[in-house]
Write an enzyme that holds these catalytic residues in place. Structure first.
Site: not given
Length: 388
Positions: A101, A189
């Site tokens: 992530y 993101e």
């Protein structure tokens, strides 16, 4: 402004970041043509501007071309968290060794961008954040120096990498950070950022939200913001074009004011007296008559609105201009509900005189106007026997 996943990936690909091979389609036939050019297995992803898409059934994995068509037809009939699926991204499914992530967002308290990274990416990142908080690192980004290669290497090290892979990942993290900042993103993101079985890194999913206030610096995205399948309703698109700040809400008291603070105070006052605001609409300062009339038209086009409350504290905005716009809107049948007006400030006596000649009363107290608006909306609701 939120970009669709496929738009964010196009941007990343153009900047040298690897993403899976694929394409976008608006019907099952287009999806099939794209899939014929790809290698199986496949992943089909509904393109909707909501989070939690995977858990809501918006992502499907299939192994054959026959299954691609079935999955596409199924997705096009779905609603993902209340949003209809109009576009599907079909890609080659990547064999993954690890899911990571990475995100770049704003820390408004520190007045800086911050990079957030974790060795545990994918759909359960929120669980990892709560159950294994040490698996997530946060790094403030110097607003002048930005992210250096050594910064990126340190982040890659915290994600569990060493040697060549650490350096390879650091280059990608640095580039992702630069892309986010260059695009004036409030959030960039990538989740997951996958390490493949071959040892390379590929962005499997990406989310990019651009600061609305910076859209004029990005004309390619500014044009996209007016498309119908974006976050904005048609009324909100008209408002943006007219330089009006408008957000539709769920109530039945339409609200127009001049100045964000005054409009928010009006919403609060309506709530205080038991009413439900139907919208937020700020005219801004010095609004001309035609812009005021457009604002009235936008608010009254909402079928939920039972009463229109116009609250003007005249400064640059002249109360007589507001009165003229109200009467013009009534003549042209743009006002289909009851109207409660509060005028005070520049030329308010003239504004009251203009309204009085047309049989309308302008109040000077915001509390009194809000209370009357709530009472009127309640009477209209009872009269029509509806639930709005």
């Amino acid at each position: 402004m939120r970009l669709f996943e496929y738009e964010a990936k196009e941007l990343l690909t153009n900047c040298g970041i690897f993403t899976p091979k694929g394409g976008i389609g608006t019907n099952s036939d287009q999806i099939m043509k794209i899939a014929h050019r790809l290698k199986s297995p496949f992943v089909l992803k509904a393109q909707v501007l909501v989070s939690g898409r995977g858990k809501a059934g918006g992502i499907q994995f299939v192994s054959s071309l026959t299954d691609v068509k079935k999955a596409a037809e199924s997705l096009f009939q779905k609603q993902i968290r209340g949003v209809s699926v109009r576009k599907i991204l079909v890609e080659e499914k990547i064999k993954v060794n690890r899911e990571l992530y990475f995100a770049v967002t704003l820390d408004r308290i520190k007045r800086s961008y911050v990079a957030i990274a974790s060795s545990k990416g994918g759909v359960n990142i929120e669980i990892a954040a709560s159950e294994q908080p040490t698996s997530i690192s946060k790094t403030l980004i110097d607003p002048v120096r930005l992210m250096s290669f050594s910064d990126a290497q340190e982040i890659a090290g915290k994600m569990g990498y060493k040697g060549k892979k650490q350096a390879m990942l650091a280059v990608i993290l640095k580039n992702l950070c630069q892309i986010g900042i260059d695009q004036d993103a409030v959030l960039m993101e990538v989740n997951p950022l996958a390490e493949t079985l071959e040892g390379t890194f590929v962005v499997l999913d990406s989310r990019l939200i651009i600061d609305d206030n910076a859209l004029l610096r990005h004309p390619e995205f500014y044009k996209l913001s007016f498309e119908e399948d974006r976050e904005h309703t048609q009324d909100e698109i008209v408002a943006i074009k007219e330089d009006l700040s408008y957000v539709r809400l769920e109530g039945n008291v339409g609200i127009i004011g001049n100045g964000a603070g005054l409009v928010l105070a009006t919403l609060d006052t309506v709530k205080y007296f038991g009413g439900k605001p139907a919208n937020f609409l700020d005219l801004g300062g010095g609004a001309p008559t035609d812009r005021i009339e457009t604002a009235i038209k936008i608010v009254c086009s909402n079928p939920r609105v039972r009463v229109l409350l116009i609250n003007i504290l005249g400064g640059l905005t002249k109360c007589d201009d507001v009165a003229k716009a109200i009467l013009k809107a009534k003549r042209e049948s743009e006002i289909t509900s009851s109207v409660i007006v509060r005028l005070f400030g520049t030329n308010h006596e003239e504004g009251k005189r203009i309204l009085s000649k047309a049989g309308l009363v302008a109040l000077e107290s915001m509390d009194e106007a809000a209370k009357q608006a709530v009472e009127t909306a309640s009477r209209e609701k009872s009269k029509n026997g509806d639930s709005n």
